[in-house]
Design a protein around this motif. Sequence first.
Motif, short mmCIF file in Angstrom:
data_model
loop_
_atom_site.label_atom_id
_atom_site.label_comp_id
_atom_site.label_asym_id
_atom_site.label_seq_id
_atom_site.Cartn_x
_atom_site.Cartn_y
_atom_site.Cartn_z
N THR A 106 -7.31 4.97 -6.31
CA THR A 106 -7.85 6.27 -5.92
C THR A 106 -6.75 7.31 -6.11
O THR A 106 -5.60 6.98 -6.39
N ARG A 107 -7.10 8.58 -5.92
CA ARG A 107 -6.13 9.64 -6.17
C ARG A 107 -6.31 10.77 -5.16
O ARG A 107 -7.42 11.25 -4.95
N CYS A 108 -5.20 11.16 -4.54
CA CYS A 108 -5.24 12.26 -3.58
C CYS A 108 -5.03 13.59 -4.33
O CYS A 108 -4.36 13.64 -5.37
N LYS A 109 -5.61 14.64 -3.79
CA LYS A 109 -5.61 15.94 -4.46
C LYS A 109 -4.20 16.52 -4.58
O LYS A 109 -3.44 16.58 -3.61
N HIS A 146 0.86 -1.18 0.00
CA HIS A 146 0.00 0.00 0.00
C HIS A 146 0.90 1.23 0.00
O HIS A 146 1.51 1.57 1.02
N ALA A 147 1.00 1.88 -1.16
CA ALA A 147 1.89 3.04 -1.32
C ALA A 147 1.11 4.20 -1.93
O ALA A 147 0.24 4.01 -2.78
N ILE A 148 1.45 5.42 -1.49
CA ILE A 148 0.76 6.63 -1.93
C ILE A 148 1.79 7.63 -2.45
O ILE A 148 2.72 8.00 -1.74
N ASP A 149 1.61 8.07 -3.69
CA ASP A 149 2.52 9.06 -4.29
C ASP A 149 2.07 10.45 -3.83
O ASP A 149 1.01 10.94 -4.24
N THR A 150 2.87 11.09 -2.99
CA THR A 150 2.47 12.40 -2.43
C THR A 150 3.22 13.57 -3.07
O THR A 150 3.18 14.69 -2.56
N ARG A 151 3.86 13.34 -4.19
CA ARG A 151 4.51 14.46 -4.88
C ARG A 151 3.46 15.48 -5.32
O ARG A 151 2.47 15.12 -5.96
N ALA A 184 1.29 17.04 -3.54
CA ALA A 184 0.03 16.97 -2.79
C ALA A 184 -0.30 18.30 -2.14
O ALA A 184 0.59 19.00 -1.63
N VAL A 185 -1.58 18.67 -2.13
CA VAL A 185 -1.99 19.92 -1.48
C VAL A 185 -1.88 19.79 0.04
O VAL A 185 -1.69 20.79 0.74
N ASP A 186 -1.99 18.57 0.54
CA ASP A 186 -1.88 18.31 1.98
C ASP A 186 -1.23 16.93 2.13
O ASP A 186 -1.90 15.91 2.13
N ARG A 187 0.09 16.95 2.26
CA ARG A 187 0.82 15.68 2.27
C ARG A 187 0.42 14.80 3.45
O ARG A 187 0.20 13.60 3.30
N LEU A 188 0.30 15.38 4.65
CA LEU A 188 -0.12 14.59 5.81
C LEU A 188 -1.53 14.06 5.62
O LEU A 188 -1.83 12.90 5.94
N GLY A 189 -2.41 14.90 5.08
CA GLY A 189 -3.78 14.47 4.83
C GLY A 189 -3.85 13.30 3.87
O GLY A 189 -4.67 12.39 4.02
N CYS A 190 -2.97 13.31 2.86
CA CYS A 190 -2.93 12.20 1.90
C CYS A 190 -2.45 10.92 2.58
O CYS A 190 -3.01 9.84 2.35
N THR A 191 -1.40 11.02 3.41
CA THR A 191 -0.88 9.82 4.06
C THR A 191 -1.85 9.28 5.10
O THR A 191 -1.84 8.08 5.39
N GLU A 192 -2.70 10.16 5.67
CA GLU A 192 -3.71 9.70 6.63
C GLU A 192 -5.01 9.31 5.93
O GLU A 192 -5.98 8.92 6.59
N TYR A 243 -9.48 12.63 -1.16
CA TYR A 243 -9.58 11.59 -2.19
C TYR A 243 -10.91 11.64 -2.94
O TYR A 243 -11.11 10.90 -3.90
N ASN A 244 -11.80 12.51 -2.47
CA ASN A 244 -13.09 12.72 -3.12
C ASN A 244 -13.84 11.40 -3.32
O ASN A 244 -14.33 11.09 -4.41
N VAL A 245 -13.91 10.60 -2.24
CA VAL A 245 -14.64 9.34 -2.32
C VAL A 245 -15.74 9.32 -1.26
O VAL A 245 -15.60 9.91 -0.18
N THR A 246 -16.83 8.66 -1.60
CA THR A 246 -17.95 8.50 -0.67
C THR A 246 -18.32 7.04 -0.48
O THR A 246 -19.19 6.72 0.33
N VAL A 247 -17.66 6.16 -1.24
CA VAL A 247 -17.89 4.72 -1.11
C VAL A 247 -16.55 4.02 -0.93
O VAL A 247 -15.50 4.54 -1.31
N ASP A 248 -16.60 2.81 -0.36
CA ASP A 248 -15.36 2.07 -0.16
C ASP A 248 -15.00 1.26 -1.40
O ASP A 248 -15.65 1.37 -2.45
N GLU A 249 -13.98 0.43 -1.27
CA GLU A 249 -13.48 -0.36 -2.41
C GLU A 249 -14.53 -1.29 -2.99
O GLU A 249 -14.51 -1.60 -4.18
#
Length: 463
Positions: free
Chosen positions: A225-228, A178-183, A185-193, A199-205
């Motif tokens: 999914t994609r972080c902002k 499980h890896a997240i590319d935070t280059r 990112a508008v909020d790096r900590l928010g992306c990692t958390e 992530y603009n999601v309202t449903v799960d996987e």
Amino acid sequence: MALRSQGGLLLPSMLVLTLAFTVSCTIASPRIGNKIKSVTFLSPEFVLEPGSVENRFYYSIDFPRGHVALKSFRAEVVDEAGKSIPLHETYLHHWLVGKYYQRQDMAENNGDQKIQPENYIFGGNSGICQGTTLRQYFGLGSETRKTDTHIPDPYAIEIGNPAEIPEGYEEKWMINVHAIDTRGAVDRLGCTECRCELYNVTVDEDGQTLRPGYKGGISCCYDQTRCKVRKGYEGARRSLYLRYTVEWIDWDCGIIPVKVFIFDVTDTGKRLNVSIGSSPEIGCQVEFDVASCNTGSAVSDGCIDVHRTSLTMPVGGSVIYGVAHQHTGGIGSTLYGEDGRVICNSEPIYGQGKDAGDEAGYIVGMSTCYPEPGSIQITAGENLVLESNYSSTQKHIGVMGLFYILVADRTPNPTNFWHSPIHIHEKIRVSKSSLAVVSLLGLAVVGVGLRHRLKKGERRRRL
């Protein structure tokens, strides 16, 4: 009395055979450390670009085969050139390694396809969460580069034991990355958390609507999914791998196997009642949130959020190793015995720079516990207390409070020759010819005893 009635032959013969077995065991592995094998593998390739997420399970991975003893497992994210990727570029949320059994007549599954339950049997650790939750054998996150996973001699994790593999199946291993590319990112900590709003999601996987009040966690940062990312930011797509190194030795009679236990501070202790079939599995929740102490809603002491839970140990044994798993904001975790004694305290190591393994603001390692063999004992049924502490100077979402321990059901006893661990005899130089001498000695003892018995019988006849 029964031994003596057999003409005194059985006892010395048994002693000689026991000695021969012990010497042969010593010959098989005079020193465990000299036989360690180490191989580095790469996971299947995964491609990330700014904001993207990789969270897949790869089956039938490269892994040691046969009846062996695992001694350590290390891993990190690297690029095609083998260069270590820093956490502020690609955040390693976690990697997990698990065991399963595959039917021998099944076609090989070398990818990330979902496996069919009827063709596979999951082989988890010793517990204690419900079902398949947290049943991996190894698993870390951002702390992977500076957390020791070595299992000291003469202990190891036993795998590939033919007696434990179900008939008609073969043992296999899988890895979850499980890896997240935070280059950018508008909020790096928010992306990692994995904050859902980023992530603009309202449903799960699985397409299920997120539960009310769920603000973030792994249900919002699943695969693809994609972080902002900042508007106008451009970053190259790149191929990455989880590079993992496994150390092991061939299994032999001098190794003491350990059981893997993973505890979760969110564990309520409740499990599915199979006889009723109506109670939900609500045991290990895996994640929790930390409210900012400024809101006054956190259970805090000097802006420290404290989570505790009570856990029942299913079996007893000696603790060989311990380590906690926390996310950014974590300040340490402690596992206590029923009487309040400290079983293990594990604290995070935060980076101070920019290089891989020392990234400022990230947990880059966790301290570990290696008790002296036999010094930390847990009894079956003992109620343990797990405590996980986080700084609550700011809000944290989807954090974890896990604790890994390795437990052995016995310890080496160097004062007893017959039960000494193999490496205690490392200075004994025994060759195969020595074993032959021992065997001949046994035959000689039997021969002398038989001759004595015949002479004794002859004297009786003369009388």
